[in-house]
Design a protein around this motif. Structure first.
Motif, mmCIF file in Angstrom:
data_model
loop_
_atom_site.group_PDB
_atom_site.id
_atom_site.type_symbol
_atom_site.label_atom_id
_atom_site.label_comp_id
_atom_site.label_asym_id
_atom_site.label_seq_id
_atom_site.Cartn_x
_atom_site.Cartn_y
_atom_site.Cartn_z
ATOM 1 N N GLY A 151 -2.967 1.745 10.144
ATOM 2 C CA GLY A 151 -4.342 2.179 10.375
ATOM 3 C C GLY A 151 -5.322 1.026 10.310
ATOM 4 N N PRO A 152 -6.595 1.295 10.626
ATOM 5 C CA PRO A 152 -7.610 0.238 10.618
ATOM 6 C C PRO A 152 -7.797 -0.358 9.225
ATOM 7 C CG PRO A 152 -8.527 2.334 11.414
ATOM 8 C CD PRO A 152 -7.149 2.617 10.959
ATOM 9 N N SER A 153 -7.951 -1.654 9.158
ATOM 10 C CA SER A 153 -8.238 -2.314 7.886
ATOM 11 C C SER A 153 -8.836 -3.678 8.206
ATOM 12 C CB SER A 153 -6.952 -2.479 7.065
ATOM 13 O OG SER A 153 -6.161 -3.515 7.620
ATOM 14 N N GLY A 187 8.903 0.394 5.807
ATOM 15 C CA GLY A 187 8.470 -0.743 6.621
ATOM 16 C C GLY A 187 8.651 -2.020 5.844
ATOM 17 N N SER A 188 8.743 -3.120 6.553
ATOM 18 C CA SER A 188 8.796 -4.380 5.842
ATOM 19 C C SER A 188 8.161 -5.439 6.719
ATOM 20 C CB SER A 188 10.234 -4.767 5.499
ATOM 21 O OG SER A 188 10.880 -5.255 6.648
ATOM 22 N N ASN A 189 7.737 -6.498 6.075
ATOM 23 C CA ASN A 189 7.084 -7.561 6.810
ATOM 24 C C ASN A 189 7.422 -8.850 6.086
ATOM 25 O OD1 ASN A 189 4.714 -9.485 6.911
ATOM 26 N ND2 ASN A 189 4.295 -8.135 8.629
ATOM 27 N N ARG A 212 7.136 -8.408 2.096
ATOM 28 C CA ARG A 212 6.333 -7.243 1.777
ATOM 29 C C ARG A 212 7.178 -6.024 2.147
ATOM 30 N NH1 ARG A 212 1.241 -6.997 5.268
ATOM 31 N NH2 ARG A 212 2.349 -5.359 6.376
ATOM 32 N N PHE A 213 7.252 -5.069 1.257
ATOM 33 C CA PHE A 213 8.191 -3.976 1.443
ATOM 34 C C PHE A 213 7.528 -2.662 1.068
ATOM 35 C CE2 PHE A 213 11.840 -1.352 0.347
ATOM 36 C CZ PHE A 213 12.781 -1.716 1.299
ATOM 37 N N ASP A 214 7.509 -1.721 2.001
ATOM 38 C CA ASP A 214 6.903 -0.408 1.736
ATOM 39 C C ASP A 214 8.007 0.628 1.589
ATOM 40 O OD1 ASP A 214 4.521 -1.670 2.099
ATOM 41 O OD2 ASP A 214 4.104 -0.818 4.069
ATOM 42 N N PHE A 215 7.854 1.505 0.619
ATOM 43 C CA PHE A 215 8.890 2.520 0.410
ATOM 44 C C PHE A 215 8.277 3.811 -0.112
ATOM 45 C CE2 PHE A 215 9.065 2.129 -4.252
ATOM 46 C CZ PHE A 215 8.412 0.915 -4.423
ATOM 47 N N ALA A 216 8.978 4.904 0.168
ATOM 48 C CA ALA A 216 8.484 6.215 -0.243
ATOM 49 C C ALA A 216 8.711 6.397 -1.733
ATOM 50 C CB ALA A 216 9.222 7.311 0.527
ATOM 51 N N HIS A 217 7.639 6.548 -2.484
ATOM 52 C CA HIS A 217 7.720 6.798 -3.917
ATOM 53 C C HIS A 217 6.299 7.111 -4.381
ATOM 54 C CE1 HIS A 217 9.304 6.707 -7.941
ATOM 55 N NE2 HIS A 217 8.477 5.751 -8.320
ATOM 56 N N GLN A 256 2.635 -4.963 -7.019
ATOM 57 C CA GLN A 256 2.905 -3.666 -6.402
ATOM 58 C C GLN A 256 1.581 -2.956 -6.247
ATOM 59 O OE1 GLN A 256 4.197 -0.202 -8.191
ATOM 60 N NE2 GLN A 256 4.048 -0.922 -10.319
ATOM 61 N N GLU A 257 1.495 -2.192 -5.187
ATOM 62 C CA GLU A 257 0.253 -1.461 -4.960
ATOM 63 C C GLU A 257 0.571 -0.216 -4.151
ATOM 64 O OE1 GLU A 257 -1.763 -4.683 -3.115
ATOM 65 O OE2 GLU A 257 -0.793 -4.401 -1.191
ATOM 66 N N SER A 258 -0.428 0.631 -3.971
ATOM 67 C CA SER A 258 -0.212 1.796 -3.136
ATOM 68 C C SER A 258 -0.492 1.363 -1.701
ATOM 69 C CB SER A 258 -1.172 2.884 -3.588
ATOM 70 O OG SER A 258 -1.383 3.773 -2.534
ATOM 71 N N SER A 259 0.362 1.791 -0.761
ATOM 72 C CA SER A 259 0.141 1.383 0.624
ATOM 73 C C SER A 259 -0.592 2.491 1.363
ATOM 74 C CB SER A 259 1.473 1.077 1.273
ATOM 75 O OG SER A 259 1.372 1.076 2.654
ATOM 76 N N SER A 260 -0.095 3.685 1.258
ATOM 77 C CA SER A 260 -0.813 4.862 1.744
ATOM 78 C C SER A 260 -0.284 5.997 0.893
ATOM 79 C CB SER A 260 -0.548 5.084 3.228
ATOM 80 O OG SER A 260 0.831 5.196 3.462
ATOM 81 N N SER A 261 -0.682 7.217 1.207
ATOM 82 C CA SER A 261 -0.311 8.301 0.320
ATOM 83 C C SER A 261 1.202 8.472 0.236
ATOM 84 C CB SER A 261 -1.028 9.554 0.827
ATOM 85 O OG SER A 261 -0.259 10.668 0.641
ATOM 86 N N GLY A 262 1.750 8.420 -0.981
ATOM 87 C CA GLY A 262 3.190 8.586 -1.177
ATOM 88 C C GLY A 262 4.019 7.357 -0.836
ATOM 89 N N VAL A 263 3.336 6.265 -0.505
ATOM 90 C CA VAL A 263 4.073 5.040 -0.160
ATOM 91 C C VAL A 263 3.603 3.888 -1.045
ATOM 92 C CG1 VAL A 263 4.605 3.381 1.670
ATOM 93 C CG2 VAL A 263 4.341 5.792 2.234
ATOM 94 N N ARG A 264 4.559 3.225 -1.690
ATOM 95 C CA ARG A 264 4.236 2.062 -2.525
ATOM 96 C C ARG A 264 4.562 0.793 -1.758
ATOM 97 N NH1 ARG A 264 0.996 3.274 -6.365
ATOM 98 N NH2 ARG A 264 1.517 1.263 -7.304
#
Ligand code: SER
Length: 593
Positions: free
Chosen positions: A296-298, A475-477, A484-489, A578-586
């Motif tokens: 999304g936009p940022s 996702g990962s980057n 950078r690694f995003d995961f459902a949690h 670690q941070e929140s990436s979007s809802s339900g995703v760390r």
């Protein structure tokens, strides 16, 4: 011909030439630090162009959705787009120049395929320079196929060389095909690069070199062919349109904009240009947000591009007098509907797209009026300083282009380089779209990136072991400096959980586990317990990378590779943030030290 028929024809042709049709990849590159978006069909194939074995074989073809922001200033003309589709075929060390050119010509002019007029065709080949010689071979092949010599232009690297934006990595001379879209009676004998009536329709790249960081071009182990044909352009050419926006890939978007604005496409140059930019930008933004790995936009990275696209479209919407609010989502809905057969993900994720478009529009509206008032205060200046442009950006959310466009309307200039300095000072700007991604390029980055890629596999496994099986990768980057690694949690990880994850990974590294790769069908991979969220990315056969013992493994994932040979190469793994990436995703940021 419809876009659907053209895609199908292209794929059918290559199927008839023993190519395997592979699915296109996401718009968001998986493990490549050199670019923000997938910019060409070859992009997801880089490891295979460099010699990795592709599970589907050595002859591939597909249709790939792409985003290019480098041409953004030209968007608004008849042929340049931010989002476009590239039809491509590849030879991975199989056929080379002769067959590639012969087959391209067959597809273009055979009445069984596109049936274009050979008399309207011209080509260009690489003229040669200090790095590589004149492409005599390509020249002779075209000649032998009956192209008159005046229609075979010899052009320098600027025109006839392809590699990713001057970076290191696979590259080589190319031959480009042009079609005369003007009056046949006025067709000149020879090809002229400057004439808008010669439209480039296809590019056959002969990837025979690897550009190294020291500037040396070394011959590649395997010689590849990489071709790219712009779907939008070719569709226009076949249908005899001199404007891509008249094709079915844009028509409904334009209708909708006419509807919203009460203006007519074609009524004035200004209206036409504004409508093209709106259609292009909002389609592109919708596809980025609506990707399965949507963003999304940022104010950073890809998100900044999305923001710029939406806001620029809104500005042009104002120019057209669109005053409903919010309206941008209406364009996204049309795009999702039009592309539902080819890219169902956009329809699937349309709720998300609509939400983000709405939110961005509201945010921008709030700051736009204020920002414009601020801008007016600079009226008496000839030059907007970098600091002022930066303030408009930071406080009022004005992307640089908007400030530049407003300035242009008033004959003012903007100190762009100072703006960028300011931006750099205010945040670590190593990775924004405008600054260029990775100075050293792919080859240099690749060793470090490969390590991080393997670390990402270890991390996914460790997270599942510590937090539970609900953890899937979102996702990962990867850059050469970090992962950078995003995961459902849902919850924030505790310090203890973080420590456990780090420990598990560092133990695996200490044990120097081997990493092996096997090819199998998707079903076999599933039966073996392999993970993989990109299950549909490749053709029939997939590669499965196992870290550790075949049965008592640490990690098993479906993945295109490449990876290091053993975990001992990685160094010490550390979670930095670690941070929140979007809802339900760390989101985790980690480094190898
Ligand atoms: N990579 C080449 C291009 O983008 C051919 O696909 O033009």
């Amino acid at each position: 011909m419809t876009s659907k028929q053209l895609r199908q024809k292209f794929l059918d042709f290559w199927k008839s030439k023993e190519h395997v049709i592979v699915p296109g990849a996401s718009l968001i590159p998986e493990n490549d630090p050199t670019v923000l978006f997938t910019t060409a069909g070859m992009h997801p194939l880089v490891p295979y162009l460099m010699g990795e074995k592709h599970p589907a074989g050595v002859r591939l073809a597909n249709c790939q959705k792409c985003i290019r922001t480098s041409d953004i200033d030209e968007v608004g003309d008849t042929t340049h787009h931010t989002f476009f589709e590239m039809l491509g075929n590849w030879s991975l060390g199989d056929y080379f120049k002769k067959q590639a050119i012969e087959m391209s010509l067959e597809f273009l002019i055979s009445p069984d395929w596109l049936g274009l007029d050979k008399n309207r065709l011209a080509v260009s080949v690489f003229a040669g320079d200090k790095d590589a010689p004149f492409d005599h071979e390509a020249y002779d092949i075209w000649k032998s196929l009956g192209l008159p010599e005046q229609r075979i232009a010899k052009l320098p690297k600027k025109n006839n060389w392809w590699g990713q934006a001057g970076l290191t990595g696979p590259c080589g001379p190319d031959t480009e095909m042009f079609y005369w879209v003007g009056d046949l009676k006025k067709i000149p004998d020879s090809f002229n690069d400057d004439s808008p009536f010669w439209v480039e329709i296809w590019n056959d790249v002969f990837m025979q070199y690897n550009k190294k960081a020291d500037g040396i071009y070394e011959p590649l182990r395997q010689k590849n062919v990489d071709t790219g044909m712009g779907l939008e352009r070719v569709l226009a050419v076949i249908n005899g349109f001199d404007d891509n926006y008249e094709t079915d890939l844009f028509k409904n978007l334009i209708f909708k904009i006419e509807d919203l604005s009460g203006k007519k496409y074609g009524d004035s140059q200004k209206i036409t240009k504004a409508m093209r930019i709106i259609a292009d930008h909002l389609k592109a933004a919708a596809f980025i947000i609506g990707d399965d790995k949507g963003i999304g936009p940022s104010n950073t990275d890809q998100g900044y591009v999305v923001r710029r696209l939406i806001r620029r479209a809104i500005r042009y919407g104002k120019q057209l007098g669109i005053n409903q609010s919010p309206w941008t989502k209406e364009i996204a809905k049309v795009a999702a509907h039009d592309y539902t057969d080819v890219y169902p993900e956009l329809q699937k994720n349309i709720g998300q797209v609509i939400e983000q478009f709405k939110e961005e529009e509201i945010k921008f509206a709030k700051t736009l009026e204020q920002g414009l008032r601020e801008f007016e205060k600079l009226n008496s200046q000839e030059k907007i300083t970098g600091q002022q442009a930066f303030n408009l950006y930071q406080t009022y959310g004005f992307p640089l282009e908007i400030t530049q466009e407003l300035a242009l309307e008033k004959n003012q200039t903007v100190d762009k380089s100072e703006f960028k300095n300011q931006l750099k000072q205010h945040r670590e700007l190593s990775r924004t779209a405008s600054a260029g991604m990775f100075k050293a390029g792919l080859a240099d980055a690749s060793q470090a990136a490969i390590k991080y890629h393997t670390a990402a596999h270890l991390l996914l496994s460790a997270l599942r072991k510590v937090l539970g099986d609900h953890v899937i990768q979102k996702g990962s980057n990867i850059t050469a400096e970090r992962l950078r690694f995003d995961f459902a949690h849902k919850e924030k990880m505790t310090d203890e959980e973080k420590r456990q994850v780090e420990n598990l990974i560092n133990q695996a590294i200490k044990q120097n586990l081997p990493i092996t790769c096997e090819e199998m069908t998707l079903n076999e991979a599933r039966a073996k317990g392999a993970h993989g969220i990109f299950e549909t990315k490749y053709g029939e056969k997939v590669k499965v990378y196992t870290i550790g013992d075949e049965k008592l493994y640490f990690s098993k994932e479906i993945c295109g590779g490449p990876h290091v040979k053993q975990t001992g190469d990685l160094g010490c793994f550390k979670i930095q943030k670690q941070e929140s990436s979007s809802s339900g995703v760390r989101r985790i940021k980690a480094v190898l030290e």
